[in-house]
Design an enzyme around this catalytic site. Sequence first.
Site, PDB file in Angstrom:
ATOM      1  N   THR A  13      -7.070  65.041  23.947  1.00 36.98           N
ATOM      2  CA  THR A  13      -5.991  65.960  23.568  1.00 36.98           C
ATOM      3  C   THR A  13      -6.548  67.131  22.761  1.00 36.98           C
ATOM      4  O   THR A  13      -6.093  68.249  22.866  1.00 36.98           O
ATOM      5  CB  THR A  13      -4.929  65.226  22.717  1.00 36.98           C
ATOM      6  OG1 THR A  13      -4.563  64.002  23.355  1.00 36.98           O
ATOM      7  CG2 THR A  13      -3.701  66.072  22.528  1.00 36.98           C
ATOM      8  N   SER A  24      -9.860  65.523  12.949  1.00 35.91           N
ATOM      9  CA  SER A  24      -8.504  65.765  12.456  1.00 35.91           C
ATOM     10  C   SER A  24      -7.942  64.637  11.602  1.00 35.91           C
ATOM     11  O   SER A  24      -8.506  64.328  10.558  1.00 35.91           O
ATOM     12  CB  SER A  24      -7.603  66.048  13.654  1.00 35.91           C
ATOM     13  OG  SER A  24      -6.366  66.511  13.206  1.00 35.91           O
ATOM     14  N   HIS A  25      -6.883  63.992  12.084  1.00 33.56           N
ATOM     15  CA  HIS A  25      -6.206  62.962  11.272  1.00 33.56           C
ATOM     16  C   HIS A  25      -6.929  61.619  11.314  1.00 33.56           C
ATOM     17  O   HIS A  25      -6.553  60.696  10.609  1.00 33.56           O
ATOM     18  CB  HIS A  25      -4.775  62.783  11.765  1.00 33.56           C
ATOM     19  CG  HIS A  25      -4.724  62.337  13.205  1.00 33.56           C
ATOM     20  ND1 HIS A  25      -5.001  63.191  14.249  1.00 33.56           N
ATOM     21  CD2 HIS A  25      -4.469  61.136  13.759  1.00 33.56           C
ATOM     22  CE1 HIS A  25      -4.891  62.531  15.382  1.00 33.56           C
ATOM     23  NE2 HIS A  25      -4.579  61.282  15.124  1.00 33.56           N
ATOM     24  N   ASP A  51      -3.433  67.446   6.937  1.00 36.88           N
ATOM     25  CA  ASP A  51      -4.338  66.441   7.511  1.00 36.88           C
ATOM     26  C   ASP A  51      -5.806  66.826   7.318  1.00 36.88           C
ATOM     27  O   ASP A  51      -6.125  67.796   6.628  1.00 36.88           O
ATOM     28  CB  ASP A  51      -4.022  66.209   8.994  1.00 36.88           C
ATOM     29  CG  ASP A  51      -4.415  67.392   9.863  1.00 36.88           C
ATOM     30  OD1 ASP A  51      -4.434  68.525   9.347  1.00 36.88           O
ATOM     31  OD2 ASP A  51      -4.713  67.189  11.061  1.00 36.88           O
ATOM     32  N   ASP A  60      -8.146  68.348   9.013  1.00 37.66           N
ATOM     33  CA  ASP A  60      -8.616  69.703   9.311  1.00 37.66           C
ATOM     34  C   ASP A  60      -7.588  70.783   8.990  1.00 37.66           C
ATOM     35  O   ASP A  60      -7.772  71.947   9.373  1.00 37.66           O
ATOM     36  CB  ASP A  60      -9.063  69.793  10.775  1.00 37.66           C
ATOM     37  CG  ASP A  60      -7.937  69.493  11.742  1.00 37.66           C
ATOM     38  OD1 ASP A  60      -7.026  68.722  11.379  1.00 37.66           O
ATOM     39  OD2 ASP A  60      -7.954  70.025  12.866  1.00 37.66           O
ATOM     40  N   ASP A  80      -4.456  71.410   9.961  1.00 36.29           N
ATOM     41  CA  ASP A  80      -3.514  72.021  10.896  1.00 36.29           C
ATOM     42  C   ASP A  80      -2.165  71.316  10.948  1.00 36.29           C
ATOM     43  O   ASP A  80      -1.230  71.815  11.557  1.00 36.29           O
ATOM     44  CB  ASP A  80      -4.128  72.171  12.301  1.00 36.29           C
ATOM     45  CG  ASP A  80      -4.617  70.858  12.886  1.00 36.29           C
ATOM     46  OD1 ASP A  80      -4.464  69.809  12.230  1.00 36.29           O
ATOM     47  OD2 ASP A  80      -5.163  70.885  14.009  1.00 36.29           O
ATOM     48  N   ARG A  81      -2.044  70.149  10.304  1.00 34.43           N
ATOM     49  CA  ARG A  81      -0.737  69.471  10.297  1.00 34.43           C
ATOM     50  C   ARG A  81      -0.056  69.628   8.957  1.00 34.43           C
ATOM     51  O   ARG A  81      -0.703  69.885   7.943  1.00 34.43           O
ATOM     52  CB  ARG A  81      -0.911  67.975  10.549  1.00 34.43           C
ATOM     53  CG  ARG A  81      -1.483  67.663  11.902  1.00 34.43           C
ATOM     54  CD  ARG A  81      -1.425  66.177  12.126  1.00 34.43           C
ATOM     55  NE  ARG A  81      -1.998  65.851  13.412  1.00 34.43           N
ATOM     56  CZ  ARG A  81      -1.807  64.699  14.035  1.00 34.43           C
ATOM     57  NH1 ARG A  81      -1.073  63.756  13.453  1.00 34.43           N
ATOM     58  NH2 ARG A  81      -2.356  64.478  15.205  1.00 34.43           N
ATOM     59  N   GLU A 123       5.939  66.958  17.440  1.00 36.52           N
ATOM     60  CA  GLU A 123       6.505  65.891  16.611  1.00 36.52           C
ATOM     61  C   GLU A 123       5.468  65.266  15.683  1.00 36.52           C
ATOM     62  O   GLU A 123       5.812  64.579  14.746  1.00 36.52           O
ATOM     63  CB  GLU A 123       7.140  64.817  17.492  1.00 36.52           C
ATOM     64  CG  GLU A 123       6.257  64.243  18.606  1.00 36.52           C
ATOM     65  CD  GLU A 123       5.049  63.478  18.136  1.00 36.52           C
ATOM     66  OE1 GLU A 123       5.203  62.709  17.152  1.00 36.52           O
ATOM     67  OE2 GLU A 123       3.968  63.639  18.734  1.00 36.52           O
ATOM     68  N   LYS A 133      -2.103  75.058  15.340  1.00 34.07           N
ATOM     69  CA  LYS A 133      -1.080  74.698  14.373  1.00 34.07           C
ATOM     70  C   LYS A 133      -1.652  74.906  12.978  1.00 34.07           C
ATOM     71  O   LYS A 133      -2.866  74.965  12.803  1.00 34.07           O
ATOM     72  CB  LYS A 133      -0.583  73.284  14.600  1.00 34.07           C
ATOM     73  CG  LYS A 133      -1.650  72.206  14.670  1.00 34.07           C
ATOM     74  CD  LYS A 133      -1.026  70.911  15.190  1.00 34.07           C
ATOM     75  CE  LYS A 133      -1.948  69.720  15.115  1.00 34.07           C
ATOM     76  NZ  LYS A 133      -2.761  69.562  16.322  1.00 34.07           N
ATOM     77  N   ARG A 144       2.055  55.364  22.454  1.00 37.10           N
ATOM     78  CA  ARG A 144       3.052  56.032  21.620  1.00 37.10           C
ATOM     79  C   ARG A 144       4.398  55.965  22.334  1.00 37.10           C
ATOM     80  O   ARG A 144       4.491  56.300  23.519  1.00 37.10           O
ATOM     81  CB  ARG A 144       2.683  57.488  21.392  1.00 37.10           C
ATOM     82  CG  ARG A 144       1.313  57.721  20.753  1.00 37.10           C
ATOM     83  CD  ARG A 144       1.257  59.085  20.083  1.00 37.10           C
ATOM     84  NE  ARG A 144      -0.081  59.524  19.747  1.00 37.10           N
ATOM     85  CZ  ARG A 144      -0.800  59.077  18.720  1.00 37.10           C
ATOM     86  NH1 ARG A 144      -0.296  58.127  17.941  1.00 37.10           N
ATOM     87  NH2 ARG A 144      -2.000  59.540  18.475  1.00 37.10           N
TER      88      ARG A 144
END
Length: 543
Positions: free
Chosen positions: A18, A113-114, A277, A279, A281-282, A364, A376, A496
């Site tokens: 992703t 990322s997360h 998060d 990096d 972006d969240r 989301e 983002k 998910r």
Amino acid sequence: MQRITVQTTPIEGQKPGTSGLRKKTRVFMGAHYLENFVQAIWAGIGGVAGKTLVLGGDGRYFNDRAAQVILRMAAASGAKKVIVGQNALLSTPAASNLIRIRKTGGGIIMSASHNPGGPEEDFGVKFNTPNGGPAPEDVTNRIFEATRQVTSYDIVETQDIDLSRLGAMRLAGMEIEIVDPVADYAALMETLFDFDAIRGLLASGFRLRFDAMHAVTGPYAKAILEEKLGAPAGSVVNAVPSPDFGGGHPDPNPIWAKELMDAMFAADAPDFGAASDGDGDRNMIVGRGIYVTPSDSLAVLAANAHLAPGYAAGLKGVARSMPTSRALDRVAAAKGLDCYETPTGWKFFGNLLDAGRVSLCGEESAGTGSDHVREKDGLWAVLLWLNIIAVKRQAVADMMTVHWSEFGRNYYSRHDYEGVETDKANTLVDDLRARLADLPGKVFSGLTVETADEFAYDDPVDGSRSENQGIRVAFEGGARIVYRLSGTGTVGATLRVYLEDVESDPAKMHRDAQEALSAVISAADEIGGITRFTGRSEPDVRT
Ligand code: VG1
Ligand code: CO
């Protein structure tokens, strides 16, 4: 200093998901692993000779070592220049901004990322194109193809570059410019928001808590929220980036940002809480005593963005990823805005943003952003919220009540089943796919299926088609379930399940989401056979 060519052989499984290639850090540290992938990036983008690139990462374990390798490989392949964040740090949105304002040939972001960081956790590498956005599928496909063909890579033999000192230097003929990771990003934020109004809000006693989760946004949030906007020192917590994120998951949701949730639900809670998060972006938004789901946050921002100077002319259109709740669609309909539905992952918003069709988009999973960059942007979302509150002078809880009574409420939750055996997860999806045509008209937990299909996206700008983007089941009355497998995990499969229902009766708009969704939740198990296929009776994470 010598340029050498190292013989190698293709390594299996270097397929970007992703958001870039994510693997266990130890895998990335293995012989030739990073080098093969970087050489494949060069091949996938038509080489780097003469190009200027941006390089930075979220500061996780191996970030510093990987940066040295990437610089030596860029020099060996003839890159003109690499602009690097000091200490090899750059948040994802700040990297996107630099790629754009410096008119570069793209950039490499080192981040998972997360996902947690550390020698036993995860690492990742992502290429962003000259528009500042994540490489689209045709580019990642070319990179993956190149990983299957690679037979050698070029690298310069040299000592480490000192990345802690700002300024310019040379490496085997290539220029390296080490920049303050925050400065250009902070300057961009000042063009979008009314900093005086936010300063006024914070000076009026409005209390803020920003949890950087030991990740890359710490320095950004300190500089912008505390130094420029005057939030009292200590408003930004967990502000020093650490290679293992303090041992936590840098994932801003009520589970992993529990410390923030506790603070925001305490008796002396601040007025506004937020987290970001790994990096940067969240974003997660919490008011005193109320958690705002990312889908609701997106809808609130769409309804009120015009209150910030950067969006005063109104939005061009909006977009959301398919599993994101349709709260956004209600706002778009009321305001007469075009609303696009894209597959999961920010790369699918790029064309819509570039073409000027949308100026606000979100997912989301706590990602929200606009056409100011092509990623983002966590801190941007926080500043937009603060700008809106500075104008409205309303508590977050009151804003939500007003929003829901105007537009209706979409109850929403995501249930994640992590570390499921890949075979079992694939069987579940295959089995469900095979039954889709039979579902319409059937009743599950009192809900009648209206439509059931697998989402495919036809990009309206370049005409490309992306298939297998999640299975969706819609019910009469507006409820919906989406099933998809994560593309960012590194162990087994993560299933998910996205659950949604609509409520237009104001008397029923303040229920617990899990309770309000209980029929949808049991229908999801009945239809998908989650327990039957995975053996799990409960999700690992509910957000
Ligand atoms: C997840 C999220 C998706 C997001 C992606 C990258 O992907 O669901 O919305 O774009 O992470 O976000 P997946 O395939 O695991 O569902 V980030 O901040 O981790 O780069
Ligand atoms: Co991220």
